[in-house]
Scaffold this motif. Structure first.
Motif, mmCIF file in Angstrom:
data_model
loop_
_atom_site.group_PDB
_atom_site.id
_atom_site.type_symbol
_atom_site.label_atom_id
_atom_site.label_comp_id
_atom_site.label_asym_id
_atom_site.label_seq_id
_atom_site.Cartn_x
_atom_site.Cartn_y
_atom_site.Cartn_z
ATOM 1 N N UNK A 152 0.630 -1.572 0.362
ATOM 2 C CA UNK A 152 -0.173 0.374 -0.184
ATOM 3 C C UNK A 152 1.151 0.824 0.079
ATOM 4 N N UNK A 153 0.692 1.816 -1.185
ATOM 5 C CA UNK A 153 1.223 3.484 -1.175
ATOM 6 C C UNK A 153 1.220 4.131 -0.620
ATOM 7 N N UNK A 154 2.251 5.484 -0.546
ATOM 8 C CA UNK A 154 1.369 6.613 0.490
ATOM 9 C C UNK A 154 0.617 7.465 -0.148
ATOM 10 N N UNK A 155 0.404 7.597 -1.287
ATOM 11 C CA UNK A 155 -0.614 8.756 -1.726
ATOM 12 C C UNK A 155 -1.924 7.792 -2.315
ATOM 13 N N UNK A 156 -2.830 8.078 -2.058
ATOM 14 C CA UNK A 156 -4.016 6.962 -2.469
ATOM 15 C C UNK A 156 -4.697 7.419 -3.512
ATOM 16 N N UNK A 157 -4.245 8.635 -4.291
ATOM 17 C CA UNK A 157 -4.723 8.758 -5.980
ATOM 18 C C UNK A 157 -3.800 8.250 -6.750
ATOM 19 N N UNK A 158 -2.818 7.777 -6.250
ATOM 20 C CA UNK A 158 -1.451 6.831 -7.255
ATOM 21 C C UNK A 158 -2.219 5.143 -7.193
ATOM 22 N N UNK A 159 -2.503 5.554 -5.829
ATOM 23 C CA UNK A 159 -3.451 4.381 -5.632
ATOM 24 C C UNK A 159 -4.797 3.452 -6.342
ATOM 25 N N UNK A 160 -5.083 5.030 -6.772
ATOM 26 C CA UNK A 160 -6.666 4.308 -6.852
ATOM 27 C C UNK A 160 -6.547 4.573 -8.197
ATOM 28 N N UNK A 161 -5.627 4.253 -9.493
ATOM 29 C CA UNK A 161 -6.234 4.282 -10.535
ATOM 30 C C UNK A 161 -7.527 3.968 -11.609
ATOM 31 N N UNK A 162 -8.119 3.462 -11.938
ATOM 32 C CA UNK A 162 -9.338 3.139 -11.686
ATOM 33 C C UNK A 162 -10.232 4.289 -11.720
ATOM 34 N N UNK A 163 -11.763 3.890 -12.686
ATOM 35 C CA UNK A 163 -12.635 5.366 -12.312
ATOM 36 C C UNK A 163 -13.603 4.939 -11.421
ATOM 37 N N UNK A 164 -13.778 4.010 -11.031
ATOM 38 C CA UNK A 164 -15.324 3.526 -9.894
ATOM 39 C C UNK A 164 -14.218 2.884 -8.530
ATOM 40 N N UNK A 165 -14.620 2.749 -7.795
ATOM 41 C CA UNK A 165 -14.433 2.083 -5.956
ATOM 42 C C UNK A 165 -14.196 0.600 -6.356
ATOM 43 N N UNK A 166 -15.545 -0.062 -7.418
ATOM 44 C CA UNK A 166 -15.569 -1.027 -7.454
ATOM 45 C C UNK A 166 -14.377 -1.739 -8.239
ATOM 46 N N UNK A 167 -14.390 -0.740 -9.353
ATOM 47 C CA UNK A 167 -13.364 -1.267 -10.267
ATOM 48 C C UNK A 167 -11.778 -1.593 -9.865
ATOM 49 N N UNK A 217 4.813 13.290 -14.945
ATOM 50 C CA UNK A 217 5.949 12.072 -15.362
ATOM 51 C C UNK A 217 6.005 10.677 -13.837
ATOM 52 N N UNK A 218 6.094 11.511 -12.930
ATOM 53 C CA UNK A 218 6.660 10.696 -11.669
ATOM 54 C C UNK A 218 5.387 10.561 -10.795
ATOM 55 N N UNK A 219 4.287 11.331 -11.619
ATOM 56 C CA UNK A 219 3.189 10.510 -11.135
ATOM 57 C C UNK A 219 2.575 9.055 -11.778
ATOM 58 N N UNK A 220 2.564 9.151 -12.729
ATOM 59 C CA UNK A 220 2.796 8.249 -13.568
ATOM 60 C C UNK A 220 3.291 6.513 -13.263
ATOM 61 N N UNK A 221 5.069 6.814 -12.803
ATOM 62 C CA UNK A 221 5.550 5.800 -13.149
ATOM 63 C C UNK A 221 5.007 5.367 -11.666
ATOM 64 N N UNK A 222 4.576 6.319 -9.986
ATOM 65 C CA UNK A 222 4.007 5.904 -8.984
ATOM 66 C C UNK A 222 2.374 4.792 -9.565
ATOM 67 N N UNK A 223 1.644 5.058 -10.168
ATOM 68 C CA UNK A 223 0.854 4.460 -10.187
ATOM 69 C C UNK A 223 0.754 3.657 -11.266
ATOM 70 N N UNK A 224 2.389 3.128 -12.334
ATOM 71 C CA UNK A 224 2.100 1.792 -12.571
ATOM 72 C C UNK A 224 2.904 1.147 -11.627
ATOM 73 N N UNK A 225 3.862 1.656 -10.590
ATOM 74 C CA UNK A 225 4.424 1.111 -9.496
ATOM 75 C C UNK A 225 2.684 -0.001 -9.088
ATOM 76 N N UNK A 226 2.049 1.116 -8.711
ATOM 77 C CA UNK A 226 0.763 0.147 -8.098
ATOM 78 C C UNK A 226 -0.181 -0.878 -8.724
ATOM 79 N N UNK A 227 -0.024 -0.511 -10.272
ATOM 80 C CA UNK A 227 -0.493 -1.641 -11.266
ATOM 81 C C UNK A 227 -0.025 -2.968 -11.115
ATOM 82 N N UNK A 228 1.192 -3.034 -10.986
ATOM 83 C CA UNK A 228 2.030 -3.966 -11.153
ATOM 84 C C UNK A 228 1.950 -4.926 -9.730
ATOM 85 N N UNK A 229 2.063 -3.422 -8.519
ATOM 86 C CA UNK A 229 1.340 -4.753 -7.101
ATOM 87 C C UNK A 229 0.325 -5.450 -7.372
ATOM 88 N N UNK A 230 -0.420 -5.009 -7.940
ATOM 89 C CA UNK A 230 -1.943 -5.534 -7.800
ATOM 90 C C UNK A 230 -1.799 -6.604 -9.469
#
Lengths: 350, 244, 284
Positions: free
Chosen positions: B85-100, C222-235
């Motif tokens: 689980x990363x620091x910034x939830x905005x980077x962590x939640x990349x899909x358009x809805x919570x369910x997805x 760009x840096x954000x997209x790297x973090x997103x990619x990391x989160x995607x990989x970890x899932x």
């Protein structure tokens, strides 16, 4: 420079939708073959970035007025043509839905005008060759400005051609081009400078970004400045060719060529069907025997030529007044219906 | 219980530009432990965590998760075991809805549609966000976002939960909610944070990282009450211990 | 509860700088799309199809058509009322939309001056009629686009497109764009606010400043997209974005689709106004 639904005929709208969809499918296929997984989130957030960047205004030097970024060429440069095109198309879709920029039918034209030219003409044939593999900021500057201008000029010509072919506006091809091209030259110059600035900035901060966009595309390497000039020459020939093709026909000729292209003029056909149906309707409701609908082929008083007659539904001065009343009635009915539904819903919720 | 083990053996990591952020880390965490990792900015906490699910590979040394040694082929398996689980939830939640978003992981595991739905529902239930399922992330509060980000990870049912600054932007109430939630989790937990009180509440064991090395490793109460050790590493006593 | 939020937003718009206004207006439209009404519950594919049919039919009218377009107002009115969409909000958006159609259309009255109608002594030229026709088409088509998004939600549209076999990469691109649109706009808004505080009400930024600002934003993105990619990989991401869909075509969808097709066809083919006028005359 966004094309608009209201200026389009269905045939032109559908034609460019087909073209744009084909380009999207082709680019998506290309990306699937050679994609770096990392590109998927990058394309998405960069498109969002362009969107956000478009909302900041900058002052155009020497004019005091303000402008904002288009960003198409920037995406092509940063992501390469295929990913760049997909990203631009996605931005345009969001614009057409959330801001109704242009509309849904015109979206096909807009993706074509704003996406295809920068990604598949200006980028491979101008930017890549002028910028080359060197890291010289001057060459990048020149390449950006040239390619942005070329992309925008082609887009502008495209908008004009689509409008004139659709035949909803009275502007003639020449007048319209005379408006659009100089304006877009100015816009292109400013946008080119901004694009160059950002590309150079990113290149100094994160050189690997641009490198990856360059590597993934096998388009270039053996091209030279001469070929750019050749491309420019070809583009000019294309534009001049389109111009002269139109010049050889008068406005009636345009309608004629449209008819040739899409079969019999849909409009007159539609008209006759409408009147036939109305006649049938009239026979059935014979309580009003004096009512007659004027057909398109009956000459309207005044000196309109036959070409416009074909596009002309019923019209005569005395039926006009009652027509207005009818239109007003229909509008009232429709709005009353809407109001009624709202009221009903509110009562239901309460 | 060896399959829940996390072991780093003399791990070094250098970035391509030559900066060395990990300089010989060795540790061993066993099943069910809750371990806090504290240290100054740039001490190497995040770099170390990214080794635990194979986003980064050690330049030297070995990482063992369960019975697998980390390498390019085992990476995928390891990511199923370790939820990060990363620091910034905005980077962590990349899909358009919570369910997805919560369904993203389970779908990648190749589960059936029914199973995915079950997993999503139970994960959202665990973090108390079941009613948010159809919302897009940008309509959520930061507290809700971070809860959903956790749900997205636990929906994959990892054995080990690794978190990087889970509470950094939460208001006090959401933070308390998070702490209570973490206490209930039975997973092996590894949490890096500047929030020493959170570590004190949740973790039984604590390590201090400084300059790419482990400076201390012991029971949380002992480590976090050692004023000199903490101050040497740009930290201070947790607030709850300062009053005493 | 939602309604009161909306009106509070609308009230406070007037005092906001333009970027914030754009941002909140976008957010408002987005919020509307998550309501739960009959229209919102329809399958996205139905709404996409109906919108296209509607727009195509409207623009298929010839240049000088005005009265034939009037019955088409039924469509937006029905959606507004059945879908609980605030009329004023959408109309405002229609008005501020990029005015390209109007800029071009306004030339018609000057170029086409042949009299077409004579209305109790006043001559109306063909140019004015065709301009008016463009205006009506403009309002109808633009509101159709806005209403599609307001009743379907952007992810809904995307899943509809996915079911209509639009390439996967393109659908995931749209989903990512939508997701990060709001995140990046918020980030940009903070920068713009900070800038506005120091720039004393200038209309925009100097070009040099602008380039640097955009450059910084670009690198951060760009840096954000790297973090997103990391989160995607970890899932468990492995190149494909899987999505899960519950939508299915229901009876209501089929009915709505048929109803719209029949109406569009009738309104296009028959002169409704003329008939109504005729009936009226008969009654009087």
């Amino acid at each position: 420079m966004h094309m608009s639904d209201a200026l389009l005929s269905p045939a032109i709208g559908a034609t460019f939708w087909t073209g744009s969809l084909a380009a999207i499918a082709y680019s998506a296929g290309k990306l699937k073959e050679q994609i770096d997984e990392k590109l998927i989130p990058l394309m998405g957030v960069l498109a969002a970035f362009i969107f956000a960047a478009q909302m900041i205004n900058f002052i155009i030097p020497g004019t005091g007025s303000s402008g904002h970024l288009g960003g198409g060429m920037m995406l092509a440069i940063m992501l390469g043509p295929y990913a760049g095109f997909i990203a631009i198309a996605s931005v345009l879709i969001v614009q057409s839905l959330f801001f109704a920029d242009g509309g849904i039918l015109a979206l096909g034209c807009n993706i074509w005008n704003i996406g295809i030219y920068p990604c598949f003409i200006a980028y491979p044939f101008i930017y890549k060759i002028v910028a080359g593999d060197t890291n010289s900021p001057k060459r990048i500057f020149l390449a950006s400005v040239m390619s942005v201008i070329a992309g925008l000029q082609l887009g502008a010509v495209s908008v004009v051609v689509q409008t004139v072919l659709s035949g909803r506006s009275e502007l003639s091809l020449y007048t319209f081009l005379f408006f659009m091209l100089p304006i877009h030259l100015g816009i292109g110059l400013v946008e080119g400078v901004v694009t160059a600035g950002v590309v150079n900035y990113v290149r100094t901060m994160r050189p690997e970004v641009l490198a990856s966009a360059h590597e993934s595309k096998p388009l270039s390497s053996d091209r030279s400045i001469k070929k750019v000039l050749l491309t420019f020459f070809l583009i000019t020939v294309f534009i001049v060719g389109v111009l002269s093709w139109f010049a050889s026909k008068n406005p009636d000729g345009l309608e004629w060529s449209l008819e040739q292209m899409y079969g019999k003029s849909e409009l007159s056909e539609q008209d006759s069907r409408v009147s036939r149906a109305l006649n049938r309707f009239q026979e059935k409701t014979a309580i009003f025997p004096d009512y007659r609908v004027k057909k398109g082929n009956e000459k309207i008083p005044g000196n309109r030529d036959t070409a416009t007659d074909a596009t002309w539904p019923q019209a005569e001065s005395d039926t006009t007044v009652s027509g207005l009343a009818g239109a007003f009635m229909v509008l009232c009915l429709i709005f009353a219906l809407g109001f009624g539904i709202k009221k009903l819903k509110r009562r239901k919720n309460a | 219980m060896s399959h829940h083990l996390v072991e780093l053996k003399d791990v070094y990591f250098r970035y391509p530009d030559g900066t060395e952020t990990l300089k010989g880390i060795s540790l061993r965490i066993v099943h069910g432990e809750a371990v806090g990792i504290v240290g100054a900015n740039g001490a190497g906490k995040s770099t170390m965590l990214m080794h635990m699910n194979g986003y980064l590979m050690p330049s030297q040394g070995t990482v063992i998760i369960g019975d697998l040694e980390l390498n390019k082929t085992s990476r995928k398996e390891i990511r199923k075991k370790v939820g990060l689980v990363f620091q910034n939830p905005d980077d962590q939640l990349f899909m358009p809805t919570v369910f997805d978003d919560v369904a993203f992981g389970p779908l990648n595991l190749g589960l059936s549609q029914n199973k995915v739905q079950e997993r999503v529902a139970s994960a959202l239930e665990t973090v108390g966000c079941l009613d948010l399922s159809t919302k897009p992330p940008h309509h959520l509060s930061i507290g809700q976002k971070s809860a959903v980000a956790i749900a997205a990870v636990i929906a994959m049912q990892p054995d080990i939960l690794v978190m990087d600054e889970p509470a950094s932007s939460l208001d006090p109430k959401s933070r308390r909610h998070l702490i209570n939630m973490l206490k209930d989790f039975k997973h092996t937990k590894i949490i890096a944070s500047h929030d020493l009180d959170l570590i004190l509440d949740v973790c039984t064991r604590c390590m201090v990282l400084g300059n790419g090395r482990i400076m201390a490793d012991g029971l949380t109460e002992d480590v976090l009450s050692n004023k000199d050790l903490l101050e040497e590493n740009s930290l201070e006593l947790p607030l709850s211990l300062q009053k005493m | 509860m939602l309604c009161s939020e909306f009106s509070a937003l609308e009230l406070s718009w007037k005092s906001m700088p333009s970027f914030d206004k754009e941002y909140f207006s976008l957010g408002h439209l987005d919020l509307l799309s998550y309501q739960n009404t009959f229209i919102h519950r329809l399958d996205p594919r139905t709404k996409i199809a109906v919108t296209f049919v509607f727009v195509l039919t409207v623009v298929s009218f010839p240049k000088y058509e005005v009265s034939g377009l009037i019955p088409f107002f039924l469509y937006p009115v029905l959606i507004f009322s059945l879908g609980d969409i605030p009329v004023r909000f959408i109309l405002k958006k229609v008005l501020i939309v990029s005015p390209f159609a109007i800029c071009i259309g306004i030339f018609n009255p000057f170029l086409d001056t042949i009299t077409l109608y004579t209305l109790s002594g006043i001559h109306i030229s063909g140019g004015w009629v065709s301009f008016f026709s463009i205006l009506i088409k403009f309002v109808l088509t633009v509101s159709a686009a806005l209403l599609l998004i307001a009743t379907t939600s952007f992810p809904g549209v995307c899943y509809g497109l996915q079911r209509l076999r639009v390439p996967e990469i393109f659908v995931s691109q749209l989903l990512f764009l939508y997701r990060y649109l709001f995140v990046l706009m918020e980030e940009t808004m903070r920068i713009v606010r900070a800038q506005a505080v120091r720039s004393f009400d200038k209309k925009g930024l100097e070009i040099r400043t602008y380039i640097n600002l955009i450059g910084v934003l670009f690198i951060r993105t760009m840096e954000r997209s790297e973090r997103i990619y990391r989160a995607m990989l970890s899932r468990g991401f492995s190149g494909r974005i899987e999505t899960f869909r519950l939508h299915s075509i229901a009876q209501a969808d089929v009915l709505v689709l048929l109803f719209s097709l029949v109406l569009c066809y009738c309104f296009r083919r028959y002169d409704i106004i003329g008939m109504l006028d005729h009936v009226m005359k008969g009654l009087l």
